[in-house]
Design a protein around this motif. Sequence first.
Motif, PDB file in Angstrom:
ATOM      1  N   TYR A   1       0.834  -1.203   0.000  1.00  0.00           N
ATOM      2  CA  TYR A   1       0.000   0.000   0.000  1.00  0.00           C
ATOM      3  C   TYR A   1       0.866   1.250   0.000  1.00  0.00           C
TER       4      TYR A   1
ATOM      5  N   HIS B   1      -0.533   8.681   9.381  1.00  0.00           N
ATOM      6  CA  HIS B   1      -0.641   8.734   7.915  1.00  0.00           C
ATOM      7  C   HIS B   1      -2.103   8.789   7.496  1.00  0.00           C
TER       8      HIS B   1
ATOM      9  N   GLN C   1       8.326   0.154  16.569  1.00  0.00           N
ATOM     10  CA  GLN C   1       7.089  -0.588  16.836  1.00  0.00           C
ATOM     11  C   GLN C   1       7.025  -1.852  15.997  1.00  0.00           C
TER      12      GLN C   1
ATOM     13  N   LEU D   1       3.870  -5.842   3.081  1.00  0.00           N
ATOM     14  CA  LEU D   1       3.725  -6.669   4.275  1.00  0.00           C
ATOM     15  C   LEU D   1       3.394  -8.089   3.850  1.00  0.00           C
TER      16      LEU D   1
ATOM     17  N   ASN E   1       6.097  -7.204  14.610  1.00  0.00           N
ATOM     18  CA  ASN E   1       6.171  -8.046  13.423  1.00  0.00           C
ATOM     19  C   ASN E   1       6.834  -9.389  13.704  1.00  0.00           C
TER      20      ASN E   1
ATOM     21  N   MET F   1      11.901  -5.586   8.449  1.00  0.00           N
ATOM     22  CA  MET F   1      11.292  -4.428   7.800  1.00  0.00           C
ATOM     23  C   MET F   1      12.469  -3.659   7.208  1.00  0.00           C
TER      24      MET F   1
ATOM     25  N   LEU G   1       9.539  -1.152   4.234  1.00  0.00           N
ATOM     26  CA  LEU G   1       8.935   0.177   4.375  1.00  0.00           C
ATOM     27  C   LEU G   1       9.821   1.161   3.638  1.00  0.00           C
TER      28      LEU G   1
ATOM     29  N   LEU H   1      -3.215  -0.105  11.216  1.00  0.00           N
ATOM     30  CA  LEU H   1      -2.713   0.858  10.227  1.00  0.00           C
ATOM     31  C   LEU H   1      -3.794   1.839   9.775  1.00  0.00           C
TER      32      LEU H   1
HETATM   33  C1  LIG Z   1       3.401   3.858   7.525  1.00  0.00           C
HETATM   34  C2  LIG Z   1       3.256   3.013   8.751  1.00  0.00           C
HETATM   35  C3  LIG Z   1       3.759   1.714   8.749  1.00  0.00           C
HETATM   36  C4  LIG Z   1       3.650   0.905   9.868  1.00  0.00           C
HETATM   37  N1  LIG Z   1       4.141  -0.369   9.831  1.00  0.00           N
HETATM   38  C5  LIG Z   1       4.006  -1.159  10.900  1.00  0.00           C
HETATM   39  C6  LIG Z   1       4.494  -2.497  10.893  1.00  0.00           C
HETATM   40  O1  LIG Z   1       5.054  -2.988   9.915  1.00  0.00           O
HETATM   41  N2  LIG Z   1       4.323  -3.227  12.020  1.00  0.00           N
HETATM   42  C7  LIG Z   1       3.724  -2.745  13.142  1.00  0.00           C
HETATM   43  O2  LIG Z   1       3.602  -3.468  14.104  1.00  0.00           O
HETATM   44  N3  LIG Z   1       3.268  -1.485  13.186  1.00  0.00           N
HETATM   45  C8  LIG Z   1       3.392  -0.686  12.105  1.00  0.00           C
HETATM   46  N4  LIG Z   1       2.922   0.597  12.164  1.00  0.00           N
HETATM   47  C9  LIG Z   1       2.302   1.068  13.422  1.00  0.00           C
HETATM   48  C10 LIG Z   1       0.864   0.588  13.558  1.00  0.00           C
HETATM   49  O3  LIG Z   1       0.011   1.445  12.803  1.00  0.00           O
HETATM   50  C11 LIG Z   1       0.416   0.643  15.046  1.00  0.00           C
HETATM   51  O4  LIG Z   1       0.605   1.925  15.559  1.00  0.00           O
HETATM   52  C12 LIG Z   1       1.230  -0.330  15.911  1.00  0.00           C
HETATM   53  O5  LIG Z   1       1.305  -1.586  15.315  1.00  0.00           O
HETATM   54  C13 LIG Z   1       0.577  -0.483  17.289  1.00  0.00           C
HETATM   55  O6  LIG Z   1      -0.732  -0.954  17.086  1.00  0.00           O
HETATM   56  P1  LIG Z   1      -1.832  -0.913  18.219  1.00  0.00           P
HETATM   57  O7  LIG Z   1      -1.833   0.499  18.750  1.00  0.00           O
HETATM   58  O8  LIG Z   1      -3.118  -1.283  17.534  1.00  0.00           O
HETATM   59  O9  LIG Z   1      -1.385  -1.913  19.237  1.00  0.00           O
HETATM   60  C14 LIG Z   1       3.019   1.420  11.040  1.00  0.00           C
HETATM   61  C15 LIG Z   1       2.504   2.719  11.042  1.00  0.00           C
HETATM   62  C16 LIG Z   1       2.618   3.523   9.926  1.00  0.00           C
HETATM   63  C17 LIG Z   1       2.080   4.930   9.962  1.00  0.00           C
END
Ligand SMILES: Cc1cc2nc3c(=O)[nH]c(=O)nc-3n(C[C@H](O)[C@H](O)[C@H](O)COP(=O)(O)O)c2cc1C
Length: 130
Positions: free
Chosen positions: A6, A72, A27, A52, A32, A93, A41, A66
């Motif tokens: 995406y 975002h 995070q 992913l 992951n 990642m 990413l 996400l």
């Molecule tokens: C562009 C982008 C990419 C992200 N990629 C990941 C990712 O690969 N793995 C992940 O765990 N969180 C990723 N996040 C963060 C998640 O959106 C989320 O904040 C985090 O997983 C914690 O989730 P929760 O608050 O539902 O527990 C990403 C956030 C953004 C803005």
Amino acid sequence: MRQIIYTSVTTNPSGRAEDESVAILRQASLRNGLDGITGLLYTQGSEFLQALEGPNDSIADLLLSLTSDPRHRDLRILIDRETEDREFGDWMMVHRERRESVDDFDRRLHGLLLGVSRETAEYFRALVPA
Ligand SMILES: Cc1cc2nc3c(=O)[nH]c(=O)nc-3n(C[C@H](O)[C@H](O)[C@H](O)COP(=O)(O)O)c2cc1C
């Protein structure tokens, strides 16, 4: 295994997606690994491009996080499909490291793209300069 690719746009006032990536990768490296998700990413200007790969349930859960992540907006899914194997290898990642030049990163990315399907590679090539 489910594969998602995406694009989205940063909401950071700086307009640079890169500015969020350190926190995001921190995070991602926690969650992951536990969820069996790997991918890539990429940031360019205000845009994120993320691939992913992982178990269907893990990917579905992460997508929920996400879509509600305020860092975002305009999340646009380019590819959402079943795959037999991981196309992006075992990378937790992949991201351009701060000390790595853009050229070095692009070279590494192009190397990685040799292993992915043509359809997938085309999305990256549209974003990443040749
Ligand atoms: C562009 C982008 C990419 C992200 N990629 C990941 C990712 O690969 N793995 C992940 O765990 N969180 C990723 N996040 C963060 C998640 O959106 C989320 O904040 C985090 O997983 C914690 O989730 P929760 O608050 O539902 O527990 C990403 C956030 C953004 C803005």
